[in-house]
Enzyme design. Sequence first.
Site, PDB file in Angstrom:
ATOM      1  N   LYS A 102       0.828  -1.218   0.000  1.00 14.70           N
ATOM      2  CA  LYS A 102       0.000   0.000   0.000  1.00 14.70           C
ATOM      3  C   LYS A 102       0.860   1.263   0.000  1.00 14.70           C
ATOM      4  CE  LYS A 102      -2.306  -0.706   3.845  1.00 14.70           C
ATOM      5  NZ  LYS A 102      -1.793  -2.016   4.297  1.00 14.70           N
ATOM      6  N   ARG A 160      -9.268   1.044   8.710  1.00 17.54           N
ATOM      7  CA  ARG A 160      -8.889  -0.351   8.951  1.00 17.54           C
ATOM      8  C   ARG A 160      -9.989  -1.103   9.675  1.00 17.54           C
ATOM      9  NH1 ARG A 160      -2.942   0.568   8.847  1.00 17.54           N
ATOM     10  NH2 ARG A 160      -1.837  -1.382   8.983  1.00 17.54           N
ATOM     11  N   ARG A 168      11.598  -7.267   4.936  1.00 16.65           N
ATOM     12  CA  ARG A 168      11.489  -5.805   4.752  1.00 16.65           C
ATOM     13  C   ARG A 168      12.432  -5.056   5.697  1.00 16.65           C
ATOM     14  NH1 ARG A 168       5.800  -2.543   4.861  1.00 16.65           N
ATOM     15  NH2 ARG A 168       5.722  -3.109   7.067  1.00 16.65           N
ATOM     16  N   ARG A 199      11.367  -3.246  11.075  1.00 13.31           N
ATOM     17  CA  ARG A 199      10.380  -2.677  11.985  1.00 13.31           C
ATOM     18  C   ARG A 199      10.066  -3.716  13.048  1.00 13.31           C
ATOM     19  NH1 ARG A 199       5.476  -0.224   8.457  1.00 13.31           N
ATOM     20  NH2 ARG A 199       4.280  -1.344  10.029  1.00 13.31           N
ATOM     21  N   ARG A 207      -0.736  -9.634  12.940  1.00 10.80           N
ATOM     22  CA  ARG A 207      -1.226  -8.533  12.095  1.00 10.80           C
ATOM     23  C   ARG A 207      -2.126  -9.074  10.976  1.00 10.80           C
ATOM     24  NH1 ARG A 207       4.057  -5.677  10.305  1.00 10.80           N
ATOM     25  NH2 ARG A 207       2.737  -4.102   9.329  1.00 10.80           N
TER      26      ARG A 207
HETATM   27  P1  AMP Z   1       1.115   0.423   8.992  1.00 10.51           P
HETATM   28  O1  AMP Z   1       2.381   1.160   8.806  1.00 10.51           O
HETATM   29  O2  AMP Z   1      -0.008   0.969   8.136  1.00 10.51           O
HETATM   30  O3  AMP Z   1       1.269  -1.076   8.838  1.00 10.51           O
HETATM   31  O4  AMP Z   1       0.634   0.678  10.500  1.00 10.51           O
HETATM   32  C1  AMP Z   1       1.436   0.281  11.589  1.00 10.51           C
HETATM   33  C2  AMP Z   1       0.597   0.098  12.828  1.00 10.51           C
HETATM   34  O5  AMP Z   1      -0.032   1.342  13.177  1.00 10.51           O
HETATM   35  C3  AMP Z   1      -0.551  -0.888  12.699  1.00 10.51           C
HETATM   36  O6  AMP Z   1      -0.137  -2.232  12.907  1.00 10.51           O
HETATM   37  C4  AMP Z   1      -1.480  -0.400  13.808  1.00 10.51           C
HETATM   38  O7  AMP Z   1      -1.004  -0.768  15.077  1.00 10.51           O
HETATM   39  C5  AMP Z   1      -1.341   1.112  13.686  1.00 10.51           C
HETATM   40  N1  AMP Z   1      -2.313   1.692  12.744  1.00 10.51           N
HETATM   41  C6  AMP Z   1      -2.060   2.336  11.559  1.00 10.51           C
HETATM   42  N2  AMP Z   1      -3.197   2.726  10.966  1.00 10.51           N
HETATM   43  C7  AMP Z   1      -4.206   2.324  11.781  1.00 10.51           C
HETATM   44  C8  AMP Z   1      -5.628   2.418  11.720  1.00 10.51           C
HETATM   45  N3  AMP Z   1      -6.251   2.997  10.674  1.00 10.51           N
HETATM   46  N4  AMP Z   1      -6.330   1.882  12.737  1.00 10.51           N
HETATM   47  C9  AMP Z   1      -5.744   1.312  13.803  1.00 10.51           C
HETATM   48  N5  AMP Z   1      -4.410   1.165  13.909  1.00 10.51           N
HETATM   49  C10 AMP Z   1      -3.645   1.672  12.919  1.00 10.51           C
END
Ligand code: AMP
Length: 210
Positions: free
Chosen positions: A13, A88, A123, A156, A167
């Site tokens: 994404k 999400r 990654r 990460r 996840r």
């Molecule tokens: P990402 O970089 O998009 O994978 O986001 C990393 C982490 O941030 C996720 O695993 C969640 O813990 C949190 N996070 C990011 N966006 C959201 C969202 N829209 N709702 C809830 N948690 C989020």
Amino acid sequence: MNLILLGAPGAGKGTQAEVISNTLNIPQISTGNILRAAVKNGTECGLKAKSFMDAGALVPDEVVIGILKDRIAEDDCKNGFILDGFPRTVPQAEALEDMGVQIDKVIEISVPDEDIKARLGGRRVCESCGATYHIEFNPPKVEGKCDKCGGNAVQRKDDAPETVIDRLKTYHEATAPLVDFYKGKGKLTTVYGQSEVSETSKLVLEAVNA
Ligand code: AMP
């Protein structure tokens, strides 16, 4: 144009949102990046979010919805935006509607779970500028160092294999229902993630311009 990119963690994404952002000249809004910056800066919101993020769980809706609302109120969002990692959950999607935000298109990037596990395990992300690499498919020129800024390219915390399993589970339970949510509104296009990033970008841009 107001767009949403849907997909499991590691489906690409972020990379595709950047391509759309550069092509359409609209900002990419990544709630994950905003949250990581908040954690790094030790803000109140960052403190609330950290334990959820480290565990691979979702940050509570009210926290993320507040962040998103503030961000899309900024000036650079006037001509549209691409949301990467939001919504999400169904309540987050409903919150967007309650804010009066019109979404033009939702693009789902579909990648099988087994491929996601391989992608995320390898990654590496630059601690300084956020550029992403993969130890096998797209390694930095110097191991552990970012090509763009020389920062440290590290794994990460939430890309550790056991956290990735959580996840993915969270994705299937909480986020995947959004596919039907937006399908029902006639807004969804599914793009199948290709092994070549540029091939996926081509399909994503076709979907955006359709
Ligand atoms: P990402 O970089 O998009 O994978 O986001 C990393 C982490 O941030 C996720 O695993 C969640 O813990 C949190 N996070 C990011 N966006 C959201 C969202 N829209 N709702 C809830 N948690 C989020």
